[in-house]
Design an enzyme around this catalytic site. Structure first.
Site, PDB file in Angstrom:
ATOM      1  N   ASP A 199      -8.035   3.724   1.221  1.00  0.00           N
ATOM      2  CA  ASP A 199      -7.153   4.250   2.309  1.00  0.00           C
ATOM      3  C   ASP A 199      -7.882   4.625   3.415  1.00  0.00           C
ATOM      4  O   ASP A 199      -8.750   5.486   3.396  1.00  0.00           O
ATOM      5  CB  ASP A 199      -6.291   5.364   1.920  1.00  0.00           C
TER       6      ASP A 199
ATOM      7  N   CYS B 205       0.764  -1.205  -0.036  1.00  0.00           N
ATOM      8  CA  CYS B 205      -0.011  -0.150   0.107  1.00  0.00           C
ATOM      9  C   CYS B 205       0.799   1.438  -0.136  1.00  0.00           C
ATOM     10  O   CYS B 205       2.057   1.095  -0.449  1.00  0.00           O
ATOM     11  CB  CYS B 205      -0.962  -0.124   1.169  1.00  0.00           C
TER      12      CYS B 205
ATOM     13  N   CYS C 141      -1.364   0.548   7.410  1.00  0.00           N
ATOM     14  CA  CYS C 141      -2.821   0.306   7.585  1.00  0.00           C
ATOM     15  C   CYS C 141      -3.136  -0.913   6.704  1.00  0.00           C
ATOM     16  O   CYS C 141      -3.618  -2.058   7.298  1.00  0.00           O
ATOM     17  CB  CYS C 141      -3.981   1.581   7.151  1.00  0.00           C
ATOM     18  N   ARG C 142      -3.387  -0.597   5.664  1.00  0.00           N
ATOM     19  CA  ARG C 142      -3.918  -1.751   4.536  1.00  0.00           C
ATOM     20  C   ARG C 142      -2.949  -2.928   4.146  1.00  0.00           C
ATOM     21  O   ARG C 142      -3.499  -4.085   4.530  1.00  0.00           O
ATOM     22  CB  ARG C 142      -4.265  -1.210   3.194  1.00  0.00           C
ATOM     23  N   SER C 143      -1.620  -2.735   3.806  1.00  0.00           N
ATOM     24  CA  SER C 143      -0.958  -3.945   3.544  1.00  0.00           C
ATOM     25  C   SER C 143      -0.486  -4.777   4.821  1.00  0.00           C
ATOM     26  O   SER C 143      -0.529  -5.919   4.658  1.00  0.00           O
ATOM     27  CB  SER C 143       0.249  -3.487   2.655  1.00  0.00           C
TER      28      SER C 143
ATOM     29  N   ASN D  20       2.194   1.275   4.441  1.00  0.00           N
ATOM     30  CA  ASN D  20       2.714  -0.039   4.963  1.00  0.00           C
ATOM     31  C   ASN D  20       2.543   0.045   6.467  1.00  0.00           C
ATOM     32  O   ASN D  20       3.017  -0.598   7.202  1.00  0.00           O
ATOM     33  CB  ASN D  20       3.995  -0.482   4.950  1.00  0.00           C
TER      34      ASN D  20
HETATM   35  P1  4NP Z   1      -1.840   2.611   4.245  1.00  0.00           P
HETATM   36  O1  4NP Z   1      -2.325   3.938   4.881  1.00  0.00           O
HETATM   37  O2  4NP Z   1      -1.175   3.105   2.695  1.00  0.00           O
HETATM   38  O3  4NP Z   1      -2.989   1.690   4.289  1.00  0.00           O
HETATM   39  O4  4NP Z   1      -0.588   2.202   5.032  1.00  0.00           O
HETATM   40  C1  4NP Z   1      -1.757   5.140   4.886  1.00  0.00           C
HETATM   41  C2  4NP Z   1      -0.817   5.403   5.839  1.00  0.00           C
HETATM   42  C3  4NP Z   1      -0.091   6.739   5.951  1.00  0.00           C
HETATM   43  C4  4NP Z   1      -0.190   7.542   5.114  1.00  0.00           C
HETATM   44  C5  4NP Z   1      -1.055   7.300   4.180  1.00  0.00           C
HETATM   45  C6  4NP Z   1      -1.829   6.255   3.984  1.00  0.00           C
HETATM   46  N1  4NP Z   1       0.330   8.863   5.160  1.00  0.00           N
HETATM   47  O5  4NP Z   1       0.165   9.821   4.300  1.00  0.00           O
HETATM   48  O6  4NP Z   1       1.286   9.027   6.160  1.00  0.00           O
END
Ligand code: 4NP
Length: 156
Positions: free
Chosen positions: A124, A8, A13-15, A11
């Protein structure tokens, strides 16, 4: 050995959710020794961090432990190490495809290509509330079941 990497943006939340859910399903089906799982982000902001507390909390409510995971960023070498690189959304897939070497071993796909649900992307949840994290888990559990079937076929 089959190697799978979930990707994602951050790294956190989703992945990592996909990582924890898919590893749990591999253990349940006795395939954990045959499949190696990792997750990573296209971005570097959170490298070294544990998963987002909200992602961990919602995963734990369904029995998945994300606490051992730490964020890392995708490396070019990953395209040679992994068989499947599974992107959570179209932006992740586009970023990965721009990095991907021509002679890569990995198959680059959207993770939700392994579910028959109408959704094609795992949204997201970072800037949203509890419902977003629950929705991620619903999508990830469904696609993990489909991926498990694919990998069972690949191992035969
Ligand atoms: P992820 O979520 O891609 O599912 O881990 C996010 C975590 C952090 C950010 C964006 C999305 N960020 O902009 O910091």
């Amino acid at each position: 050995m089959v190697r799978v990497m979930f990707v994602c943006l951050g790294n956190i939340c989703r992945s990592p959710t996909a990582h924890g859910v898919f590893e749990a399903k591999l253990r349940e089906t006795g395939l954990a020794e045959l499949v190696e799982v990792e997750s990573s982000g296209t971005g570097s902001w959170h490298v070294g961090e544990a998963p987002d507390k909200r992602a961990s909390k919602h995963a734990a409510k369904r029995g998945y432990d994300l606490s051992p995971l730490r964020a890392q960023q995708v490396q070019i070498n990953d395209f040679y190490r992994f068989d499947y690189i599974l992107a959570m959304d179209e932006a992740n897939r586009r970023d990965l495809s721009e990095m991907m070497p021509e002679d890569a071993k990995a198959k680059l796909e959207l993770f939700l290509s392994y579910t028959s649900l109408p959704e094609t992307e795992v949204p997201d949840p970072y800037y949203g509330g509890d419902a977003g994290f629950e929705h991620v888990l619903d999508l990830v559990e469904s696609a993990s079941d489909g991926l498990l079937q694919e990998i069972k076929r690949a191992l035969r």
